[in-house]
Design an enzyme around this catalytic site. Structure first.
Site, PDB file in Angstrom:
ATOM      1  N   LYS A 184       0.852  -1.070  -0.170  1.00 22.75           N
ATOM      2  CA  LYS A 184       0.000   0.055   0.053  1.00 22.75           C
ATOM      3  C   LYS A 184       1.073   1.329   0.132  1.00 22.75           C
ATOM      4  O   LYS A 184       1.585   1.710   0.765  1.00 22.75           O
ATOM      5  CB  LYS A 184      -0.913   0.051   1.199  1.00 22.75           C
ATOM      6  CG  LYS A 184      -2.229   0.765   1.107  1.00 22.75           C
ATOM      7  CD  LYS A 184      -2.350   2.168   0.913  1.00 22.75           C
ATOM      8  CE  LYS A 184      -1.749   2.816   2.287  1.00 22.75           C
ATOM      9  NZ  LYS A 184      -1.516   4.410   1.975  1.00 22.75           N
ATOM     10  N   GLY A 237       7.085   5.074   8.159  1.00 30.23           N
ATOM     11  CA  GLY A 237       6.123   6.025   8.322  1.00 30.23           C
ATOM     12  C   GLY A 237       6.255   6.880   9.552  1.00 30.23           C
ATOM     13  O   GLY A 237       7.303   6.785  10.116  1.00 30.23           O
ATOM     14  N   SER A 238       5.375   7.582  10.015  1.00 28.01           N
ATOM     15  CA  SER A 238       5.235   8.422  11.191  1.00 28.01           C
ATOM     16  C   SER A 238       5.036   7.600  12.355  1.00 28.01           C
ATOM     17  O   SER A 238       4.759   6.468  12.480  1.00 28.01           O
ATOM     18  CB  SER A 238       4.203   9.395  11.054  1.00 28.01           C
ATOM     19  OG  SER A 238       2.814   8.931  11.088  1.00 28.01           O
ATOM     20  N   THR A 239       5.604   7.846  13.501  1.00 27.08           N
ATOM     21  CA  THR A 239       5.720   7.195  14.777  1.00 27.08           C
ATOM     22  C   THR A 239       4.154   7.137  15.137  1.00 27.08           C
ATOM     23  O   THR A 239       3.608   6.190  15.751  1.00 27.08           O
ATOM     24  CB  THR A 239       6.483   8.038  15.844  1.00 27.08           C
ATOM     25  OG1 THR A 239       7.819   7.935  15.318  1.00 27.08           O
ATOM     26  CG2 THR A 239       6.301   7.600  17.044  1.00 27.08           C
ATOM     27  N   GLU A 240       3.315   8.367  14.810  1.00 28.93           N
ATOM     28  CA  GLU A 240       1.897   8.314  15.049  1.00 28.93           C
ATOM     29  C   GLU A 240       1.169   6.961  14.438  1.00 28.93           C
ATOM     30  O   GLU A 240       0.428   6.448  15.131  1.00 28.93           O
ATOM     31  CB  GLU A 240       1.286   9.657  14.603  1.00 28.93           C
ATOM     32  CG  GLU A 240      -0.026  10.051  15.020  1.00 28.93           C
ATOM     33  CD  GLU A 240      -0.333  11.237  14.166  1.00 28.93           C
ATOM     34  OE1 GLU A 240       0.405  11.981  13.444  1.00 28.93           O
ATOM     35  OE2 GLU A 240      -1.780  11.448  14.025  1.00 28.93           O
ATOM     36  N   GLY A 242       2.689   4.592  13.372  1.00 30.66           N
ATOM     37  CA  GLY A 242       3.553   3.210  13.807  1.00 30.66           C
ATOM     38  C   GLY A 242       2.666   2.745  15.193  1.00 30.66           C
ATOM     39  O   GLY A 242       2.612   1.535  15.156  1.00 30.66           O
ATOM     40  N   GLU A 259       9.808   1.555  10.800  1.00 31.26           N
ATOM     41  CA  GLU A 259      10.729   2.378  10.456  1.00 31.26           C
ATOM     42  C   GLU A 259      10.011   3.561  10.673  1.00 31.26           C
ATOM     43  O   GLU A 259       9.293   4.221   9.668  1.00 31.26           O
ATOM     44  CB  GLU A 259      11.349   2.097   9.130  1.00 31.26           C
ATOM     45  CG  GLU A 259      12.121   0.903   8.826  1.00 31.26           C
ATOM     46  CD  GLU A 259      13.455   0.783   9.708  1.00 31.26           C
ATOM     47  OE1 GLU A 259      13.933   1.747  10.126  1.00 31.26           O
ATOM     48  OE2 GLU A 259      13.880  -0.486   9.992  1.00 31.26           O
ATOM     49  N   CYS A 293      13.641  10.937   7.094  1.00 32.88           N
ATOM     50  CA  CYS A 293      13.548  10.537   8.511  1.00 32.88           C
ATOM     51  C   CYS A 293      15.023  10.754   9.211  1.00 32.88           C
ATOM     52  O   CYS A 293      14.987  10.829  10.314  1.00 32.88           O
ATOM     53  CB  CYS A 293      13.177   8.814   8.432  1.00 32.88           C
ATOM     54  SG  CYS A 293      14.111   8.071   7.431  1.00 32.88           S
ATOM     55  N   GLU A 395       9.506  15.894  15.281  1.00 38.05           N
ATOM     56  CA  GLU A 395       9.788  15.795  13.868  1.00 38.05           C
ATOM     57  C   GLU A 395       9.126  17.105  12.972  1.00 38.05           C
ATOM     58  O   GLU A 395       7.922  16.756  12.979  1.00 38.05           O
ATOM     59  CB  GLU A 395       9.789  14.538  13.255  1.00 38.05           C
ATOM     60  CG  GLU A 395      10.159  14.336  11.889  1.00 38.05           C
ATOM     61  CD  GLU A 395       9.944  12.857  11.481  1.00 38.05           C
ATOM     62  OE1 GLU A 395       8.783  12.358  11.499  1.00 38.05           O
ATOM     63  OE2 GLU A 395      10.796  12.232  11.010  1.00 38.05           O
TER      64      GLU A 395
HETATM   65  P1  NAD Z   1       2.394   8.288   7.737  1.00 40.43           P
HETATM   66  O1  NAD Z   1       2.612   7.687   8.752  1.00 40.43           O
HETATM   67  O2  NAD Z   1       1.411   9.656   7.578  1.00 40.43           O
HETATM   68  O3  NAD Z   1       1.934   7.701   6.402  1.00 40.43           O
HETATM   69  C1  NAD Z   1       2.406   6.393   5.994  1.00 40.43           C
HETATM   70  C2  NAD Z   1       2.156   5.466   5.337  1.00 40.43           C
HETATM   71  O4  NAD Z   1       0.871   4.990   6.144  1.00 40.43           O
HETATM   72  C3  NAD Z   1       1.024   5.858   4.180  1.00 40.43           C
HETATM   73  O5  NAD Z   1       1.029   4.813   3.070  1.00 40.43           O
HETATM   74  C4  NAD Z   1      -0.383   6.264   4.844  1.00 40.43           C
HETATM   75  O6  NAD Z   1      -1.254   6.168   3.795  1.00 40.43           O
HETATM   76  C5  NAD Z   1      -0.352   4.966   5.847  1.00 40.43           C
HETATM   77  N1  NAD Z   1      -1.125   5.153   6.656  1.00 40.43           N
HETATM   78  C6  NAD Z   1      -1.704   6.424   7.350  1.00 40.43           C
HETATM   79  N2  NAD Z   1      -2.663   6.243   8.343  1.00 40.43           N
HETATM   80  C7  NAD Z   1      -2.613   4.776   8.239  1.00 40.43           C
HETATM   81  C8  NAD Z   1      -3.477   3.644   9.292  1.00 40.43           C
HETATM   82  N3  NAD Z   1      -4.453   4.517  10.124  1.00 40.43           N
HETATM   83  N4  NAD Z   1      -3.547   2.496   9.035  1.00 40.43           N
HETATM   84  C9  NAD Z   1      -2.422   2.086   8.175  1.00 40.43           C
HETATM   85  N5  NAD Z   1      -1.654   2.977   7.289  1.00 40.43           N
HETATM   86  C10 NAD Z   1      -1.962   3.966   7.360  1.00 40.43           C
HETATM   87  O7  NAD Z   1       4.062   9.125   7.153  1.00 40.43           O
HETATM   88  P2  NAD Z   1       4.444   9.990   5.961  1.00 40.43           P
HETATM   89  O8  NAD Z   1       3.599  11.497   6.293  1.00 40.43           O
HETATM   90  O9  NAD Z   1       3.757   9.452   4.647  1.00 40.43           O
HETATM   91  O10 NAD Z   1       5.817   9.990   6.095  1.00 40.43           O
HETATM   92  C11 NAD Z   1       6.632  10.609   6.816  1.00 40.43           C
HETATM   93  C12 NAD Z   1       6.914  10.011   7.942  1.00 40.43           C
HETATM   94  O11 NAD Z   1       7.548   8.638   7.724  1.00 40.43           O
HETATM   95  C13 NAD Z   1       7.955  10.651   8.847  1.00 40.43           C
HETATM   96  O12 NAD Z   1       7.610  10.638  10.165  1.00 40.43           O
HETATM   97  C14 NAD Z   1       9.362  10.058   8.442  1.00 40.43           C
HETATM   98  O13 NAD Z   1      10.255  10.100   9.657  1.00 40.43           O
HETATM   99  C15 NAD Z   1       8.999   8.565   8.378  1.00 40.43           C
HETATM  100  N6  NAD Z   1       9.912   7.886   7.597  1.00 40.43           N
HETATM  101  C16 NAD Z   1      10.830   7.080   8.259  1.00 40.43           C
HETATM  102  C17 NAD Z   1      11.666   6.192   7.676  1.00 40.43           C
HETATM  103  C18 NAD Z   1      12.430   5.245   8.321  1.00 40.43           C
HETATM  104  O14 NAD Z   1      13.205   4.624   7.547  1.00 40.43           O
HETATM  105  N7  NAD Z   1      12.837   5.472   9.733  1.00 40.43           N
HETATM  106  C19 NAD Z   1      12.042   6.353   6.207  1.00 40.43           C
HETATM  107  C20 NAD Z   1      11.063   7.470   5.617  1.00 40.43           C
HETATM  108  C21 NAD Z   1      10.134   8.027   6.097  1.00 40.43           C
END
Ligand code: NAD
Length: 491
Positions: A184, A237-240, A242, A259, A293, A395
């Site tokens: 996804k 993605g985001s810690t939130e 996560g 991650e 990130c 962040e």
């Molecule tokens: P995000 O958490 O908003 O979204 C990431 C993914 O999760 C997207 O595909 C989104 O559609 C999906 N998502 C959102 N809500 C969801 C839910 N309720 N259930 C399941 N999936 C859901 O993050 P973002 O804004 O797309 O990306 C930025 C974040 O990603 C930053 O916090 C960044 O630090 C992190 N990031 C981490 C790494 C790493 O390797 N540590 C690498 C790149 C980005």
């Protein structure tokens, strides 16, 4: 499958890829994928819903159980991944232009990310047949050994900042270990993940082994993490979000690999080469418009070098040429991904000012001379920042950094570790003992000395604390996508 008008960056695949077929989504809906540099619609992409996710997971589960993918000779699995890599290379320019438009990236950056993605596919193709178990002679008449079984259906959920390599980082090791996948991609930049699905089909990946369902996070993403037949959730993605992934996985004790976000520090000691420091710190702050990130967003500098480093970084920030990476000349930083992201970044700036931080440069949304609906932001630096401030703790995910002075090594390490994140860090010194001591004391999954983004794909990448659980890259990633079985035989 929706075919759009041909243009340099027009995407072709915007439907859902389930069981080897492109289809319109069962949800019957699409969402607009905007180009951040222009604010214009790049594509109308399928908004996969619960039914689409259910079909995709069902196809992946059938492929896992009925098709011989998991039982295919690992060398053959590797061969298919090599073919995927080859097709990514053959269509590298198409991938790069799509990514640059979709994210607002510099074209050279997008090209090197496509190259990295192909190299990662090759790496895991080669790793597929090097996964070995252990044997143990458990006394007379008993032999024990281990097997590394695939898990089943892996949900791969990725963000928009490095869409292609982040998708490959989940898909390649998962497939190498014999799992099947539902990918996804992020709604802000889903196009290269869809093209990856297409080249995987063309490379001969059997139907259902890799399914790609674009859609909104709260809908398609949530349905995927909640699905009872998903054995593992591989999430970047985001810690939130996560937290939500862990909650969903806890319901059925599914495996997770996370991650997440970061708030990475540079620790600059007074003996460091300040030319190197300036160049790399500026890259760490403004690369990908700070939407990284690992962005080195906390610049901790020994007080003897503080004024010099601050003024050099101010000059570097003001030398950044912000613009449309695909249409303007000499651009060194593109837009933020969306209006929403730009508002979020700006609210951190106004919050920092309100809490007493001093704005060195930037701090504004760039509208004049830019297309309406575009999302540019000025490279921004703050001083007079205290560790308890939000701008120090959270962040921002934009081109915004803070420069903070320290008196000695102990204080530098304390400042570095004083946040909930622990992804990356850089130490700047020519003193080997300082470098080793500080590297050992920093709470971060990656520590780089006298360089930033020094990571190589053969080494593990992943965070401590709220930056995540598990490792991407390297052979460590393979461990995430299998479960160890013990077999003991009475002879
Ligand atoms: P995000 O958490 O908003 O979204 C990431 C993914 O999760 C997207 O595909 C989104 O559609 C999906 N998502 C959102 N809500 C969801 C839910 N309720 N259930 C399941 N999936 C859901 O993050 P973002 O804004 O797309 O990306 C930025 C974040 O990603 C930053 O916090 C960044 O630090 C992190 N990031 C981490 C790494 C790493 O390797 N540590 C690498 C790149 C980005």
């Amino acid at each position: 499958m929706t075919t759009l008008a041909a243009s340099a960056t027009a995407p072709t695949y915007t439907g859902v890829l389930i069981n080897g077929d492109w289809a319109e989504p069962r949800s019957g809906r699409t969402f607009d994928d905007l180009e951040p540099a222009t604010g214009e619609r790049l594509a109308a992409v399928a908004a996969g819903g619960t039914e689409d996710i259910d079909l995709a997971v069902g196809a992946a589960l059938r492929a896992f159980r009925a098709l011989p993918w998991a039982r295919t000779n690992p060398t053959e699995r590797g061969r298919v991944l090599y073919r995927v890599a080859q097709l990514v290379r053959e269509r590298a320019e198409e991938f790069a232009r799509l990514e640059a438009a979709d994210v607002g990236k510099l074209l050279p950056d997008a090209r090197s990310e496509v190259e990295l993605s192909a190299a990662l596919l090759e790496y895991y193709a080669g790793a597929a047949n090097k996964v070995l178990g252990e044997t143990y002679q458990a006394g007379p008449g008993k032999l024990a050994y281990t097997l590394k079984d695939p898990l089943g259906v892996v949900a791969a959920i990725v963000p928009w900042n490095y869409p292609l390599p982040l998708a490959v980082l989940k898909v390649a090791p998962a497939l190498a270990m014999g799992n099947t996948v539902v990918l996804k991609p992020a709604e802000e930049a889903p196009l290269t993940a869809l093209l990856l699905g297409q080249v995987a089909l063309e490379a001969g990946l059997p139907p259902g082994v890799l399914n790609v369902v674009p859609g909104l996070g709260e809908e398609a993403g949530q349905a995927l993490i909640d699905h009872r037949d998903v054995a593992m959730i591989a999430f970047t993605g985001s810690t939130e979000v996560g937290h939500k992934v862990m909650h969903a996985a806890a319901e059925r004790i599914a495996k997770v690999e996370l991650e997440l976000g970061g708030k990475s520090p540079h620790l600059v000691f007074p003996d460091a080469n300040l030319d190197d420091v300036t160049r790399h710190v500026a890259t760490g702050l403004f690369k990908n418009a700070g939407q990284d990130c690992c962005a080195g967003s906390r610049v901790l500098v020994h007080r003897d070098a503080f004024d010099e480093v601050t003024s050099r970084l101010k000059a570097a920030a003001e030398a950044v040429k912000v613009g449309d990476p695909l249409r303007d000349e000499g651009v060194t930083m593109g837009p933020l991904i969306s209006q929403r992201q730009r508002s979020r970044v700006h609210s951190y700036t106004t919050g920092a000012l309100a809490s007493g931080a001093c704005l060195v440069t930037g701090g504004k949304e760039l509208a004049e001379g830019f297309p309406e609906g575009s999302t540019f932001y000025a490279p921004t630096l703050f001083t007079d920042v205290r560790p308890e401030m939000k701008i120090y703790q959270e962040e921002v995910f934009g081109p915004v950094g803070v420069v903070v002075a320290f008196r000695n090594e102990e204080e530098a390490v304390q400042l570095a570790n004083q946040v909930p994140y622990g992804l990356a860090a850089a130490v700047w010194t020519n003193d080997l003992s300082t470098a080793h001591r500080v590297a050992a004391d920093i709470e971060a999954g990656m520590v780089w000395v006298n360089e930033y983004y020094a990571h190589v794909m053969e080494m593990p990448f992943g965070g401590f604390k709220q930056s995540g659980i598990g490792k991407d890259y390297s052979l460590h990633a393979l461990d995430a996508y299998c479960q160890v079985k013990e077999v003991t035989i009475r002879l």
